[in-house]
Design an enzyme around this catalytic site. Structure first.
Site, PDB file in Angstrom:
ATOM      1  N   ASP A 295      -3.517  11.730 -34.461  1.00 44.81           N
ATOM      2  CA  ASP A 295      -2.225  11.091 -34.176  1.00 44.81           C
ATOM      3  C   ASP A 295      -1.023  11.765 -34.819  1.00 44.81           C
ATOM      4  OD1 ASP A 295      -0.561   8.681 -34.236  1.00 44.81           O
ATOM      5  OD2 ASP A 295      -0.398   8.803 -36.316  1.00 44.81           O
TER       6      ASP A 295
ATOM      7  N   ASP B 288      -2.913   7.934 -39.904  1.00 43.84           N
ATOM      8  CA  ASP B 288      -2.430   7.424 -41.021  1.00 43.84           C
ATOM      9  C   ASP B 288      -1.890   5.901 -40.992  1.00 43.84           C
ATOM     10  OD1 ASP B 288       0.021   8.035 -39.553  1.00 43.84           O
ATOM     11  OD2 ASP B 288       1.121   7.694 -41.393  1.00 43.84           O
TER      12      ASP B 288
ATOM     13  N   CYS C  22     -32.013  -0.520 -45.380  1.00 45.98           N
ATOM     14  CA  CYS C  22     -32.293   0.841 -44.376  1.00 45.98           C
ATOM     15  C   CYS C  22     -32.351   0.715 -42.813  1.00 45.98           C
ATOM     16  CB  CYS C  22     -33.700   1.616 -44.618  1.00 45.98           C
ATOM     17  SG  CYS C  22     -34.860   0.386 -44.292  1.00 45.98           S
TER      18      CYS C  22
ATOM     19  N   ASP D 256      -3.556   2.940 -36.238  1.00 45.81           N
ATOM     20  CA  ASP D 256      -4.469   3.969 -35.891  1.00 45.81           C
ATOM     21  C   ASP D 256      -5.883   3.264 -36.221  1.00 45.81           C
ATOM     22  OD1 ASP D 256      -2.717   5.951 -35.153  1.00 45.81           O
ATOM     23  OD2 ASP D 256      -2.420   6.447 -37.078  1.00 45.81           O
TER      24      ASP D 256
ATOM     25  N   CYS E 158     -34.657  -2.110 -41.251  1.00 41.99           N
ATOM     26  CA  CYS E 158     -33.786  -3.162 -41.385  1.00 41.99           C
ATOM     27  C   CYS E 158     -33.153  -3.527 -40.121  1.00 41.99           C
ATOM     28  CB  CYS E 158     -33.150  -3.326 -42.690  1.00 41.99           C
ATOM     29  SG  CYS E 158     -34.249  -3.159 -44.227  1.00 41.99           S
TER      30      CYS E 158
END
Length: 745
Positions: free
Chosen positions: A433, A633, A12, A637, A15
């Site tokens: 992009d 894609d 969590c 990127d 932590c």
């Protein structure tokens, strides 16, 4: 450069805070950034100082977490965290199944009168069996909650683990007392009740929430592994005039390496002989291959398409362009701010308050009321602890995430957990992009322009026939257009490719040339001014022009372009309607980028941007106060997707882009970007509602359990009703989450 280590055992945001605070005290560490999603900690050293990883390991261990070693992505070492997470997931699955089975048995035994085959068994024996089974659930199935609560106690704080441990232990401890010392409660004029089923249910339900959350978190850390897979393992080194195949890690600067058609470039270098065209889309996103001649730079992981060449090795290991992209992905992932879960933040205050209320309740009922009874005081205190148990809090996020991600998957939208949902509603900018995202990433014939005395079909026939013998990517687009129009293509004789210029051959005994303007001019072919002007204009619109000549006369030219996707224009319009700013980020030339932007209604354009600069551009937007989503894609990127607040990958693109992203779109319909944002916002709204109802039950129930209404109305909350209220809060949370399935995006 930052040192990156793997840390296990974090569950969590609390932590994350504890690990960061501990690591910042290590000598030589200037800054520690811990990422819950990846399980990695990035350590930045003070100027002139060195970080002792042995001390780092001891610090992590002393804080109560697992030090899993240094992460060395470029060396190709396995991420130790991936192994630990797989084992943790298997452990969660085993314990959820065991907890569910035991809880059903415990519930049946607790409601003995409901089941005819249990009614004749001695109640005392049943209670002893239930106590033993519940012990297994609380202390084995729920061991991670007890361990987490102990870690929090050592750090003088509290979190969700503390709440679960208190609720389970309170219900179990009270039930043991009621089993072995029933007179304590009978003396209070009460029918003795046990809540073994409540203790087991607390552990099992919250553990189920942890399992759902672990599955939803995704596999972000796999992005670097996918990048490493792009590197060839061997290289053909020329020594003493003979090629030798050697492992890449045995190459040295100054070696001469030979690359044949269809092979990947193993390391960075400079071409010393030969010529070819190399696909560098993983670095630049460009759909067109780049011509390479003597003196040109080549990069590791790029694909040689045609022609052989040799190059001089200039960069190895961490210094290659691909290794730099890997490092960018690692650092961008590590620098993501850990999500400060609302429930975890409240838990740090909520737990101590509940404990104080329970103690005050016991003290008041045991010492201050008329006719005080120990049993009554203990019963009321336990009621406070039981109703405060955060089953609903533990389920609030994972149930909504489960429904939201399931609904998204049905629509081809893959969301990687609650962290994504918590950011989407704050988005201000969406960056796209160009190549392969806004455009299809494949060249198509966009126009055929015959010269005087030639027809469009004749021009296309000559071009397609000649390109049939070529391996150039432009050829595939021209041939596809010829097949589309069902043209009959003659045989080619004497085919020859001239790297960087074009091709030539004979059709029916006549020489045909195909290539760029410079190639035909060099062959003394006259190109009319009007065609040159049209070709120049098309070039400004992002087209690539291929000229064709036959028997020394110009036949005309073909314009090829990577055209925008059909759904790009309406998707961008909808994003603007939602109040989001839209930008385009590309490695293309400015004029090409502006042409695509104009067609799609995008005014903000960042062109000629390399991979490292892409992530830098994202960070500059963030520094200006923007909350940024990046849609891409390609492998190039990946750093920008990881650096953005929300990375959205087109699923038809590279695996690396998908793994580095927060949202993956299966297919290439950009309308899914709009749907993903709407779905994320709706799911986040449900999570907030869930948390509200979870805390609402506690806010109302705790005072009732403490007996504040007893002086006026004589109302006390029996632990049985406290457990029922706890269950009702969980049911309301799950039901609210299921509402998502009836919404349209």
């Amino acid at each position: 450069m930052a040192e990156i280590i793997a840390v296990g055992g974090m569950t969590c945001a609390a932590c994350v805070r504890r690990v960061e605070l501990a690591l910042q005290k290590v000598p030589g560490v200037a800054e520690a950034r811990v990422n819950l999603a990846t399980g990695h900690a990035s350590l930045v050293a003070r100027p002139g100082a060195a970080i002792d990883l042995r001390v780092v390991g001891e610090t992590v261990t002393n804080a109560g977490y697992d030090y899993l070693g240094e992460v060395d992505a470029e060396a190709g070492s396995n991420d130790p965290l991936a192994v630990a997470r797989q084992e943790d997931l298997r452990d969660l699955q085993r314990k959820v199944v065991a907890g569910a089975g035991l809880t059903l048995v415990i519930f049946a035994g607790s409601m003995q009168s409901w089941f005819p085959w249990l009614r004749d068994l001695p109640r005392r024996l049943v209670l002893l069996v239930l106590g033993g089974l519940t012990f297994v659930v609380v202390f084995w199935v729920g061991s991670r909650f007890l361990a987490g609560a102990w870690k929090a106690l050592q750090q003088k704080t509290a979190d969700m683990n503390t709440l679960v441990a208190i609720g389970a232990l309170a219900a179990y401890g009270y039930s043991l007392l009621a089993t072995f010392f029933p007179v304590m409660f009978a003396g209070a004029g009460l029918r003795v009740q046990v809540y073994f089923d409540g203790a087991a249910m607390i552990v099992t339900l919250v553990l189920l929430g942890r399992l759902l959350e672990a599955r939803a978190r995704g596999k972000t850390s796999q992005a670097v592994k996918k990048l490493l897979d792009l590197r060839p393992l061997t290289a053909r080194v020329v020594r003493d005039g003979e090629p030798l195949v050697l492992p890449v890690d045995q190459l040295e600067a100054g070696d001469v390496v030979q690359v044949r058609p269809g092979e990947k470039v193993p390391v960075d270098g400079e071409v010393v002989s030969g010529a070819s065209a190399v696909d560098e889309s993983l670095l630049t996103g460009e759909s067109l291959p780049v011509s390479k001649t003597v003196g040109s730079q080549v990069f590791a992981g790029t694909m040689n398409q045609l022609g052989s060449f040799t190059f001089l090795v200039t960069s190895l290991g961490r210094e290659t362009m691909l290794a730099q992209i890997i490092r960018l992905v690692e650092e961008a992932q590590g620098s993501k701010a850990p999500i400060q879960r609302f429930a975890d933040r409240v838990a740090a205050v909520f737990v101590p308050v509940v404990l104080v209320i329970a103690l005050l309740t016991f003290a008041v009922w045991n010492f201050l009321v008329p006719e005080p009874l120990f049993g009554r005081a203990l019963l009321n205190a336990v009621s406070v602890l039981i109703i405060a148990c955060p089953c609903a809090m533990g389920l609030a996020t994972p149930t909504a995430v489960m429904v939201g991600t399931g609904l998204g998957a049905e629509q081809g939208i893959l969301l990687k957990g609650g962290e994504v949902l918590e950011k989407v509603h704050r988005l201000t900018v969406v960056v796209f992009d160009k190549t392969g995202t806004l455009t299809a990433g494949k060249l198509r014939v966009a126009g055929i322009y015959p010269a005087a005395g030639s027809s469009a079909d004749d021009l296309l026939t000559q071009a397609a026939a000649l390109e049939h013998a070529s391996e150039h990517p432009l050829a595939a687009a021209i041939i596809a257009e010829g097949k589309k129009k069902q043209l009959e293509l003659p045989e080619v004789d004497g085919f020859m490719a001239i790297p960087g210029l074009g091709v030539k051959g004979k059709l029916a005994g006549h020489e045909v040339l195909l290539g760029n303007e410079r190639f035909l001019s060099g062959e003394n072919i006259t190109i009319p001014d009007e065609l040159i002007q049209r070709a120049d204009f098309l070039a400004t619109e992002g087209h690539s022009c291929v000229f064709v000549a036959r028997q020394g006369r110009l036949s005309g030219f073909l314009a090829l372009a990577d055209l925008p996707r059909d759904a790009a224009l309406p998707a961008i319009a909808e994003l603007k309607t939602m109040g989001l700013r839209v930008l385009m980020l590309t490695g293309d030339q400015q004029q090409t980028a502006e042409a695509v932007g104009k067609a799609l209604g995008i005014d903000d354009i960042l062109a000629q941007v390399l991979p490292g600069d892409k992530s830098g551009a994202i960070k500059r937007l963030q520094d200006s106060g923007q909350v940024v989503a990046m849609v891409g894609d390609g492998i190039n990127d990946a750093p920008a997707l990881a650096a953005a607040d929300i990375g959205i990958a087109i699923g038809a693109g590279s695996d690396v882009a998908v793994e580095a992203s927060d949202i993956t779109l299966v297919g290439d319909n950009l309308q899914s970007v709009v749907r993903a944002i709407r779905l994320s916002k709706a799911t986040m709204k449900v999570i907030r509602q869930n948390l509200f109802w979870a805390f609402f039950y506690n806010s109302v129930g705790i005072p009732l359990a403490a007996g504040v209404l007893y002086p006026l109305f004589g109302i006390l909350l029996n632990p049985m009703f406290a457990a029922a209220a706890m269950a009702l809060s969980s049911v309301s949370v799950v039901s609210n989450s299921l509402r998502l399935r009836h919404q349209h995006f």
